[in-house]
Design a protein around this motif. Structure first.
Motif, PDB file in Angstrom:
ATOM      1  N   VAL A   1       3.941 -15.635  -2.248  1.00 54.03           N
ATOM      2  CA  VAL A   1       3.698 -16.882  -1.519  1.00 54.03           C
ATOM      3  C   VAL A   1       4.487 -18.015  -2.175  1.00 54.03           C
ATOM      4  N   ASP A   2       4.451 -18.089  -3.483  1.00 52.01           N
ATOM      5  CA  ASP A   2       5.211 -19.114  -4.196  1.00 52.01           C
ATOM      6  C   ASP A   2       6.708 -18.981  -3.910  1.00 52.01           C
ATOM      7  N   ARG A   3       7.209 -17.765  -3.931  1.00 50.56           N
ATOM      8  CA  ARG A   3       8.640 -17.502  -3.725  1.00 50.56           C
ATOM      9  C   ARG A   3       9.092 -17.857  -2.308  1.00 50.56           C
ATOM     10  N   TYR A   4       8.310 -17.470  -1.314  1.00 50.61           N
ATOM     11  CA  TYR A   4       8.738 -17.618   0.082  1.00 50.61           C
ATOM     12  C   TYR A   4       8.258 -18.907   0.747  1.00 50.61           C
TER      13      TYR A   4
ATOM     14  N   SER B   1       8.746  10.822  12.317  1.00 54.60           N
ATOM     15  CA  SER B   1       9.614   9.799  12.894  1.00 54.60           C
ATOM     16  C   SER B   1       9.760   8.625  11.922  1.00 54.60           C
ATOM     17  N   PRO B   2      10.901   7.932  11.966  1.00 52.30           N
ATOM     18  CA  PRO B   2      11.132   6.825  11.031  1.00 52.30           C
ATOM     19  C   PRO B   2      10.282   5.608  11.362  1.00 52.30           C
ATOM     20  N   TRP B   3      10.021   4.816  10.338  1.00 55.39           N
ATOM     21  CA  TRP B   3       9.232   3.599  10.455  1.00 55.39           C
ATOM     22  C   TRP B   3       9.848   2.559   9.529  1.00 55.39           C
ATOM     23  N   ILE B   4      10.063   1.353  10.037  1.00 53.51           N
ATOM     24  CA  ILE B   4      10.624   0.271   9.219  1.00 53.51           C
ATOM     25  C   ILE B   4       9.681  -0.912   9.265  1.00 53.51           C
ATOM     26  N   VAL B   5       9.418  -1.495   8.101  1.00 54.73           N
ATOM     27  CA  VAL B   5       8.629  -2.715   8.016  1.00 54.73           C
ATOM     28  C   VAL B   5       9.420  -3.749   7.217  1.00 54.73           C
ATOM     29  N   THR B   6       9.110  -4.995   7.469  1.00 55.41           N
ATOM     30  CA  THR B   6       9.733  -6.096   6.750  1.00 55.41           C
ATOM     31  C   THR B   6       8.679  -6.719   5.845  1.00 55.41           C
ATOM     32  N   LEU B   7       9.003  -6.829   4.561  1.00 53.39           N
ATOM     33  CA  LEU B   7       8.052  -7.317   3.569  1.00 53.39           C
ATOM     34  C   LEU B   7       8.719  -8.336   2.653  1.00 53.39           C
ATOM     35  N   TRP B   8       7.929  -9.281   2.189  1.00 54.27           N
ATOM     36  CA  TRP B   8       8.397 -10.152   1.114  1.00 54.27           C
ATOM     37  C   TRP B   8       8.468  -9.315  -0.154  1.00 54.27           C
ATOM     38  N   TYR B   9       9.389  -9.682  -1.051  1.00 52.96           N
ATOM     39  CA  TYR B   9       9.542  -8.935  -2.299  1.00 52.96           C
ATOM     40  C   TYR B   9       9.866  -9.885  -3.442  1.00 52.96           C
ATOM     41  N   ARG B  10       9.697  -9.354  -4.629  1.00 49.74           N
ATOM     42  CA  ARG B  10      10.300  -9.949  -5.820  1.00 49.74           C
ATOM     43  C   ARG B  10      10.887  -8.793  -6.612  1.00 49.74           C
ATOM     44  N   TYR B  11      11.936  -9.085  -7.348  1.00 55.69           N
ATOM     45  CA  TYR B  11      12.631  -8.068  -8.131  1.00 55.69           C
ATOM     46  C   TYR B  11      12.457  -8.429  -9.594  1.00 55.69           C
ATOM     47  N   ARG B  12      11.745  -7.574 -10.313  1.00 50.88           N
ATOM     48  CA  ARG B  12      11.469  -7.844 -11.734  1.00 50.88           C
ATOM     49  C   ARG B  12      11.684  -6.584 -12.540  1.00 50.88           C
TER      50      ARG B  12
END
Length: 148
Positions: A104-107, A34-45
């Motif tokens: 933490v710095d980003r958000y 079954s599908p599962w979705i989570v919400t996470l902070w990210y950075r793109y590098r």
């Protein structure tokens, strides 16, 4: 090699992902399929998404079984813009909380924030989820929503 489709080329996609300080939605599958979705902070590098989570989080177990994910980074206010796609995840320890600290710095912008203090507790066992995208599709409804 990442395939880019939609409103943004590689450069514009990277610019959007850098400026959009919104959480990323990550979809995976639970062991029962079954599908599962989570919400996470990210950075793109350097063309890779980096997220942090507790080492004992359910998503870590799910990704150990199946490293393929769907992703979505999109604005929640008009004009709607975003990037979605697919990729594969590598899980690495974040022993020095380097990735989590950068998030933490980003958000939050301040490591003195009470949430930052909780998150950066030296006893936390964190991992870094590195998402290597296979394809990214972008949209930008700025023009058609200009009057909204």
């Amino acid at each position: 090699m990442v395939e880019y489709n939609g409103a943004y080329d590689e450069r514009d996609c990277a610019a959007f992902l850098d400026e959009a300080v919104v959480p990323m939605r990550v979809s995976t599958h639970r062991p029962d399929g079954s599908p599962w979705i989570v919400t996470l902070w990210y950075r793109y590098r350097d063309g890779v998404f980096e997220c942090a989570t507790r080492a004992d989080a359910a998503i870590v177990d799910f990704l150990d079984r199946d490293d393929r994910v769907g992703i979505d980074v999109s604005t929640n206010t008009i004009p709607y813009r975003g990037v979605r796609g697919t990729g594969t995840v590598t899980i690495d320890p974040d022993e020095e909380l380097e990735v989590l600290g950068a998030l933490v710095d980003r958000y939050l912008g301040d490591r003195d924030h009470p949430l930052a203090q909780t998150l950066l507790d030296e006893d936390r066992e964190e991992v870094c989820l590195r998402i290597d995208p296979d394809e990214l599709f972008s949209w930008d409804y700025s023009e058609r929503m200009e009057a909204a």
